[in-house]
Design a protein around this motif. Structure first.
Motif, short mmCIF file in Angstrom:
data_model
loop_
_atom_site.label_atom_id
_atom_site.label_comp_id
_atom_site.label_asym_id
_atom_site.label_seq_id
_atom_site.Cartn_x
_atom_site.Cartn_y
_atom_site.Cartn_z
N LEU A 163 10.30 -123.12 15.04
CA LEU A 163 9.54 -124.64 15.57
C LEU A 163 10.76 -125.50 14.14
O LEU A 163 11.13 -124.65 12.81
CB LEU A 163 7.80 -124.76 13.99
CG LEU A 163 7.41 -124.28 14.81
CD1 LEU A 163 5.78 -124.38 14.75
CD2 LEU A 163 7.27 -125.90 15.94
N ARG A 164 11.52 -126.63 14.42
CA ARG A 164 12.00 -127.15 13.24
C ARG A 164 11.18 -127.86 12.83
O ARG A 164 10.07 -129.16 14.28
CB ARG A 164 13.18 -127.97 14.05
CG ARG A 164 13.39 -128.46 13.03
CD ARG A 164 13.64 -129.07 11.89
NE ARG A 164 14.74 -129.86 11.34
CZ ARG A 164 14.65 -131.16 10.70
NH1 ARG A 164 13.89 -131.32 9.97
NH2 ARG A 164 16.07 -131.39 9.76
N THR A 165 10.49 -128.25 11.53
CA THR A 165 9.33 -129.45 11.21
C THR A 165 9.96 -129.96 9.62
O THR A 165 10.81 -129.58 8.87
CB THR A 165 8.42 -128.25 11.05
OG1 THR A 165 8.21 -127.31 10.18
CG2 THR A 165 8.16 -127.67 11.81
N ALA A 166 9.12 -130.47 9.35
CA ALA A 166 9.26 -131.67 7.77
C ALA A 166 8.01 -131.48 7.90
O ALA A 166 7.64 -133.07 7.27
CB ALA A 166 10.18 -133.01 7.81
N PHE A 167 7.10 -130.84 7.63
CA PHE A 167 5.85 -130.91 7.03
C PHE A 167 5.66 -131.78 6.23
O PHE A 167 4.52 -133.15 5.72
CB PHE A 167 5.15 -130.01 6.84
CG PHE A 167 4.42 -129.35 8.28
CD1 PHE A 167 4.65 -129.73 9.83
CD2 PHE A 167 4.65 -128.11 8.16
CE1 PHE A 167 4.48 -129.13 10.88
CE2 PHE A 167 4.13 -127.02 9.40
CZ PHE A 167 3.94 -127.90 10.41
N HIS A 168 6.31 -131.58 5.56
CA HIS A 168 6.36 -132.58 3.30
C HIS A 168 7.71 -132.83 2.76
O HIS A 168 7.91 -132.87 1.53
CB HIS A 168 5.73 -131.21 2.86
CG HIS A 168 4.31 -130.32 2.60
ND1 HIS A 168 4.32 -129.28 3.80
CD2 HIS A 168 2.97 -131.17 2.52
CE1 HIS A 168 3.06 -128.93 3.91
NE2 HIS A 168 2.23 -129.65 2.99
N GLY A 169 8.38 -133.31 4.22
CA GLY A 169 9.54 -133.56 3.30
C GLY A 169 11.29 -132.75 3.71
O GLY A 169 11.76 -133.09 3.67
N THR A 170 10.86 -131.41 3.74
CA THR A 170 12.00 -131.04 3.71
C THR A 170 11.96 -129.75 4.86
O THR A 170 11.52 -129.66 5.64
CB THR A 170 11.57 -129.15 1.97
OG1 THR A 170 11.36 -129.52 1.30
CG2 THR A 170 13.01 -128.74 2.76
N GLY A 171 13.13 -129.80 5.33
CA GLY A 171 13.73 -129.18 6.55
C GLY A 171 13.18 -127.88 6.48
O GLY A 171 14.09 -127.68 5.89
N MET B 71 9.05 -121.58 2.39
CA MET B 71 9.78 -122.91 3.15
C MET B 71 8.98 -124.48 2.38
O MET B 71 10.49 -125.02 2.73
CB MET B 71 9.53 -122.42 4.40
CG MET B 71 9.97 -121.45 5.16
SD MET B 71 12.09 -121.31 4.62
CE MET B 71 12.40 -120.42 3.50
N GLU B 72 8.63 -124.54 2.37
CA GLU B 72 7.92 -125.91 1.94
C GLU B 72 8.27 -126.26 0.54
O GLU B 72 8.71 -127.89 0.52
CB GLU B 72 6.60 -125.98 2.80
CG GLU B 72 5.81 -126.12 4.31
CD GLU B 72 6.46 -127.36 5.10
OE1 GLU B 72 6.81 -128.17 4.49
OE2 GLU B 72 6.75 -126.77 6.00
N PHE B 73 8.34 -125.60 0.27
CA PHE B 73 8.41 -126.40 -1.36
C PHE B 73 9.00 -125.34 -2.12
O PHE B 73 9.11 -125.76 -3.75
CB PHE B 73 6.24 -125.65 -1.84
CG PHE B 73 5.66 -127.21 -1.21
CD1 PHE B 73 5.83 -128.00 -1.18
CD2 PHE B 73 4.90 -126.01 -0.53
CE1 PHE B 73 4.59 -128.75 -0.40
CE2 PHE B 73 3.34 -127.21 0.27
CZ PHE B 73 4.22 -128.22 0.06
N CYS B 74 9.72 -124.30 -2.37
CA CYS B 74 10.55 -123.57 -2.57
C CYS B 74 12.07 -123.75 -2.75
O CYS B 74 12.67 -124.04 -1.37
CB CYS B 74 10.68 -121.84 -2.62
SG CYS B 74 9.04 -121.66 -3.83
N ARG B 75 12.94 -123.99 -3.47
CA ARG B 75 14.26 -124.35 -3.17
C ARG B 75 15.01 -123.58 -3.75
O ARG B 75 16.00 -123.32 -2.71
CB ARG B 75 14.75 -125.40 -4.62
CG ARG B 75 14.20 -126.82 -4.23
CD ARG B 75 14.51 -127.73 -5.41
NE ARG B 75 15.47 -127.74 -5.19
CZ ARG B 75 16.43 -129.42 -4.45
NH1 ARG B 75 15.28 -129.79 -3.34
NH2 ARG B 75 18.23 -128.93 -4.72
N ASP B 76 14.96 -122.06 -3.68
CA ASP B 76 15.90 -121.14 -4.55
C ASP B 76 14.75 -119.72 -4.77
O ASP B 76 13.83 -119.84 -4.50
CB ASP B 76 16.85 -121.50 -6.12
CG ASP B 76 15.40 -121.08 -6.86
OD1 ASP B 76 14.17 -121.21 -6.65
OD2 ASP B 76 16.49 -122.03 -7.40
N VAL B 77 15.67 -118.35 -4.64
CA VAL B 77 15.09 -117.16 -5.25
C VAL B 77 13.85 -117.28 -6.01
O VAL B 77 12.83 -116.79 -6.06
CB VAL B 77 15.44 -115.99 -5.21
CG1 VAL B 77 14.74 -114.74 -5.47
CG2 VAL B 77 16.40 -116.09 -3.09
#
Length: 335
Positions: A119-127, A173-179
């Motif tokens: 799936l390629r999504t952007a549920f909350h604005g993040t690809g 995947m939706e809300f985190c930018r890094d580890v």
């Protein structure tokens, strides 16, 4: 040999594609969800309360999915993925922390229970590009920030009250930018079954996080993990008793100064890390190589590959033959 169909679907927010996937898979998922009886599953009110308390940002998408599939009570409880029937997988994972940066993993599971949906999504604005499970859960994936994640069963039987790991990976995947951000989430969200999570971001930060329902999350710098949560542990599950062997093979490859990323991936396509589903009934359905700096998923099989970047994702379908013919399997085990 076994033929598995993989489909790549792009849909930014839940719509016709997600509805079609639900209609296609709901009979099987309904049977799985109710296998212990409906009373064994949490109520709608409890599911909604737990989502609002622990994963509140996902609630609008959950509500949209529920409306999309008809708004039924049972469907809503299933889609919340809180306290579903526990499910186990095998899997082996490695973090390649050289200049290229890569998360490499085998997904080991029963072919007839596998959705095969990218799936390629952007549920909350993040690809996000991810291998999907349970309509919107994540088995492994990468987002537009270059954060990659995958899961492996932790090898311990205790199950508690908490979320299926796949909905938690969706949240990452939706809300985190890094580890670092992902690790903070994993320390606070209740998890139903023990899992080992491999994490890597585009800055090169990495971690293996051991989560379980009966102990705090533990963040370690391990580069390799399979189906145990300590170096001296033996898995409870008989089918993954070879975890130490698989880990040792991959660790030896990483320790080899002549190793390249391609050689590492080839190790994942070779027994004992690779498991033949045609012989065992469940096994390696794909090898994924996630490239954080390219923000790309690369799926590998013994006879092909499929590259899917977050930007430039291409919908499509592939039929993949997995497993060895009997004669080839006999030759392999004669060595």
């Amino acid at each position: 040999m076994i033929e598995v169909v993989f489909r790549a679907v792009a849909e930014g927010v839940p719509g016709a594609q997600h509805k079609a996937q639900f209609e296609r898979t709901w009979p099987a998922y309904r049977a799985w969800y109710l296998r212990d009886g409906e009373a064994a599953r949490p109520s709608f009110v409890q599911c909604r309360r737990m989502l609002r308390e622990h994963l509140p940002e996902l609630v609008p998408t959950w509500e949209a999915l529920v409306d999309l599939v008809g708004g039924g009570d049972l469907e809503a409880r299933f889609l919340a993925l809180y306290d579903p029937p526990p499910f186990l997988s095998g899997c082996t994972q490695a973090l390649w922390t050289h200049h290229t940066l890569a998360l490499v993993r085998n997904y080991d599971y029963a072919p007839h229970q596998f959705d095969g949906l990218i799936l390629r999504t952007a549920f909350h604005g993040t690809g996000v590009v991810a291998m999907s499970d349970c309509i919107w859960g994540v088995l492994d994936g990468i987002n537009e920030h270059g954060l990659a994640v995958s899961l492996a069963y932790g090898g311990r039987h205790p199950a508690g009250h908490g979320f299926a790991i796949t909905i938690v990976l969706r949240y990452l995947m939706e809300f985190c930018r890094d580890v670092a951000e992902a690790g903070a989430v994993l320390r606070r969200v209740p998890i139903q079954v023990g899992y080992n999570l491999a994490l890597l971001d585009r800055q090169g930060a990495h971690a293996t996080v051991f989560v379980a329902p009966d102990r705090p999350a533990r963040v370690e710098p391990w580069l390799v993990s399979a189906n145990r949560q300590a170096a001296d542990a033996r898995p409870d599950e008989p089918s993954v008793q070879d975890s130490a062997l698989r880990e040792a093979v991959v660790q030896a490859r990483l320790a080899d100064s002549a190793c390249t990323l391609d050689k590492l991936v080839r190790a994942f396509l070779t027994e004992p890390v690779w498991r033949d589903p045609a012989r065992h009934g469940w096994g390696t359905l794909y090898t994924a190589c996630y490239l954080p700096r390219d923000r790309t998923m690369l799926l590998r099989w013994r006879d092909g590959e499929w590259r899917q970047p977050v930007e430039g994702f291409e919908p499509g379908q592939r039929s993949v033959r997995i497993g060895l013919a009997p004669a080839a399997a006999a030759r392999l085990h004669s060595y």
